[in-house]
Design a protein around this motif. Structure first.
Motif, PDB file in Angstrom:
ATOM      1  N   UNK B  58     -36.866 -59.451  64.925  1.00 36.24           N
ATOM      2  CA  UNK B  58     -36.527 -59.331  66.349  1.00 36.24           C
ATOM      3  C   UNK B  58     -35.729 -58.081  66.676  1.00 36.24           C
ATOM      4  N   UNK B  59     -34.867 -57.666  65.760  1.00 39.24           N
ATOM      5  CA  UNK B  59     -34.002 -56.523  66.084  1.00 39.24           C
ATOM      6  C   UNK B  59     -34.267 -55.321  65.186  1.00 39.24           C
ATOM      7  N   UNK B  60     -35.292 -55.439  64.345  1.00 40.78           N
ATOM      8  CA  UNK B  60     -35.659 -54.351  63.444  1.00 40.78           C
ATOM      9  C   UNK B  60     -34.481 -53.859  62.602  1.00 40.78           C
ATOM     10  N   UNK B  61     -33.592 -54.789  62.227  1.00 43.60           N
ATOM     11  CA  UNK B  61     -32.476 -54.411  61.360  1.00 43.60           C
ATOM     12  C   UNK B  61     -32.926 -54.557  59.912  1.00 43.60           C
ATOM     13  N   UNK B  62     -32.850 -53.497  59.153  1.00 45.64           N
ATOM     14  CA  UNK B  62     -33.292 -53.568  57.754  1.00 45.64           C
ATOM     15  C   UNK B  62     -32.390 -54.516  56.964  1.00 45.64           C
ATOM     16  N   UNK B  63     -33.001 -55.291  56.052  1.00 47.76           N
ATOM     17  CA  UNK B  63     -32.196 -56.240  55.264  1.00 47.76           C
ATOM     18  C   UNK B  63     -30.950 -55.633  54.635  1.00 47.76           C
ATOM     19  N   UNK B  64     -31.012 -54.348  54.225  1.00 46.66           N
ATOM     20  CA  UNK B  64     -29.842 -53.745  53.586  1.00 46.66           C
ATOM     21  C   UNK B  64     -28.689 -53.616  54.573  1.00 46.66           C
TER      22      UNK B  64
END
Lengths: 328, 292
Positions: B58-64
């Motif tokens: 949803x927010x395109x935040x990379x897992x790292x």
């Protein structure tokens, strides 16, 4: 005190006989196959949980790996029948005997472990057995065994047209498991187990043979659970490793006793009568869509009862009768 | 089997083992603090993986980048679970051990049901993350980048945990409470607050692990079950309650798993882990680093 205990035991026996008689009459009035199926499962889990309760409740050695014995019973019966044509009745006894021996062989190293180390050992051992069977080609590997239909008969313990014979067998098994527990409660084993559960070190110093009494409990418990497994194999006529030896069976066996009252005579019966129909009904009414509502209901029930009634549902009954006696 | 394949699989086993250590750290912390085994630990991992997945989707935040957020979310979740469920399980006067086991087991089943209900049983995965699917070659040995980062994060987390427990007030309160919960009440430490923070911290650690796991593992409602048993074995191997025992236990489990996979068919790779667990507790009934 003693006479009071003897009175209670006689009363338990009469109540059990009445309940069994009523249960035996139920199929005369209920003809629905779906309901019959739920009744068979309820009786089976009552028997399994009663057997689990002997080791985990009375003797206090919490096993979460009893699926191993259930699976051994189912596989022994099915393999002997399909590969060697041995009748399921002998398979049942063989499965029970093998399970009892294995339970003692495993108990030898495991009963030195305490608390969580023991619980995890039981899970891990059942898991190893599951993985081995899944990779054992001769025994059907992960695909399992289809038990061929050879016509309905008590001799071959196969019934395709009516589930009624299975119902009566399950009822008999539940009664036997209950009677064994009832008898053991007042035997020297029963007293030893309670001593071992309450305080193993004190029991040892008072001359209770702690180790042997644990071994005895494991053997009886495993034998009865394996007979249940043999029955299940005949009942569903198809088994695979996950469906008879999976971890969920270890859990399903423990839950009725835990909810009903662990280490009590009536706990497993009461727990099974409430839990199994509830599980089956929620599964078919709301769980059919695979949306997990049945799991939510089931899990919430476990949390609620274990927190609110740590001694199980039977404690409600003893509270009520305690009040009655106090008023007298 | 060449020397190269052996080194290769031992190296990946070591990385995976460090990650197992991180997964198990929270379990060991909570056990050490209050003698409770959280049987919903695998489901904590599952929740962490879903949080990572949704932050990515949803927010395109990379897992790292999401890892700290996931850890924070799990911190809150862990503390809430303690306050709503475990606190009451601790009060049980009869069958205390049983109540703890089955109340957290019940919670695990509820969490799985809720995950199925809200997220469906479908398998999900984080695609096209920064390091997903990439490998790095060090001296001819190929190491998957997500596992490598997970391993480094695990080491960093254990170092941080060491300083946290030994150098901060809260860490000291944690140690004091685990040694004698009754006595700390006398010096004005609120036991419940310490326990709630302990559960938060334990859950935050598994949150970090979940964020990394989400990069290279499928995410589905039952995913926790397979890792939970490994986590119990890891913790028990190290000796229940010893946080740094979990670190060593994780490495052992990873290496044993890799070795077993070299010898036996891949479907039997867990047998090695379980066998080593049994072997260790049969010889040392309280694990490798547990006090006797």
């Amino acid at each position: 005190m003693d006479t009071h205990f003897a009175q209670r035991r006689r009363r338990d026996l009469i109540v059990a006989a009445c309940l069994a008689a009523i249960a035996a009459l139920v199929p005369l009035f209920v003809k629905d196959v779906y309901v019959e199926n739920i009744m068979v499962l309820t009786l089976m889990y009552a028997a399994l949980s009663q057997s689990w309760n002997i080791l985990s409740g009375y003797c206090g050695q919490i096993s979460l790996g009893h699926a191993l014995y259930f699976g051994l019973g189912a596989y022994t019966t099915a393999l002997l029948f399909t590969k060697f044509g041995v009748l399921p009745w002998f398979g049942m006894l063989a499965g029970g005997a093998i399970s009892a021996v294995i339970a003692m062989a495993l108990g030898y190293p495991c009963f030195r472990l305490r608390g969580h180390y023991f619980v995890i050992a039981t899970i891990v051992i059942a898991e190893i057995a599951l993985l081995l069977i899944q990779n054992w080609d001769w025994a059907g590997a992960a695909l399992g065994i289809d038990i061929p239909v050879r016509g309905d008969s008590w001799l071959k313990f196969q019934f395709t047209r009516s589930k009624l014979p299975y119902f009566y067998f399950a009822l008999a098994l539940a009664c036997i498991a209950w009677l064994v527990t009832w008898w053991l409660e007042d035997s020297k084993w029963g007293y030893w187990w309670r001593a071992v559960k309450d305080n193993p070190d004190a029991a040892e110093s008072l001359g209770v043979v702690v180790f042997n009494s644990k071994m005895g409990a494991a053997a009886v418990s495993a034998f009865l659970v394996a007979v249940g497994g043999s029955f299940y194999a005949q009942f569903v006529s198809y088994i695979d490793p996950e469906s008879v030896m999976g971890f969920q069976f270890s859990l399903l066996m423990a839950l009725p006793a835990v909810l009903g009252g662990i280490g009590t005579l009536w706990g497993p019966v009461l727990g099974a009568v409430i839990l199994i129909p509830l599980t089956e009904l929620t599964r078919s009414f709301v769980g059919g869509s695979g949306r997990g509502v049945d799991l939510i209901v089931y899990g919430a029930l476990i949390v609620a009862i274990s927190l609110a009634l740590p001694k199980g549902l039977v404690s409600v009954f003893s509270m009520l009768s305690g009040r009655k006696e106090a008023a007298r | 089997m060449t020397a190269e394949t052996i080194i290769q699989s031992l190296a990946s086993g070591l990385l995976m083992g460090l990650l197992y250590g991180l997964i198990a750290a929270g379990l060991a912390l909570i056990f050490g603090l209050m003698d409770v085994v959280n049987f919903a630990h695998g489901e904590f991992l599952m929740i962490a993986m879903y949080v990572t997945f949704f932050l990515f989707a949803f927010f395109a935040i990379d897992p790292l980048l999401a890892a700290p957020l996931v850890a924070a979310a799990l911190f809150v979740f862990g503390a809430v679970v303690y306050l709503l469920v475990v606190r009451f399980a601790m009060r049980a006067k009869a069958n205390a051990g049983m109540v703890q086991i089955f109340s957290t087991f019940g919670l695990a089943i509820v969490m799985r049901g809720l995950a199925q209900f809200f997220f469906t049983p479908d398998y999900r995965s984080v695609t096209n993350s920064w390091v997903g699917g990439k490998t790095i070659s060090i001296g001819g040995i190929y190491l998957p980048e997500p596992q490598l980062i997970g391993a480094m994060l695990s080491i960093a987390a254990f170092v941080a945990l060491y300083f946290f427990i030994n150098r901060t007030d809260f860490g000291r309160a944690l140690e004091a409470t685990r040694e004698d919960a009754g006595a700390v009440a006398l010096v004005g430490i609120d036991k419940n607050r310490v326990f709630a923070l302990g559960w938060g911290l334990g859950a935050a650690l598994v949150g970090l692990a979940g964020a990394i796991m989400a990069i290279f593992f499928y995410i589905y409602p039952d995913v926790g079950a397979s890792f939970a048993l490994i986590a119990y074995v890891t913790v028990a191997l190290g000796g229940f309650g010893s946080v740094f025992g979990a670190f060593a236990g994780g490495i052992i489990v990873g290496l044993v798993e890799a070795t077993t996979a070299l010898i036996l068919p891949p479907s039997l790779k867990s047998v090695g882990i379980y066998a080593v667990y049994l072997l260790v507790v049969f010889i040392r009934p309280r694990g490798l680093f547990g006090s006797m």
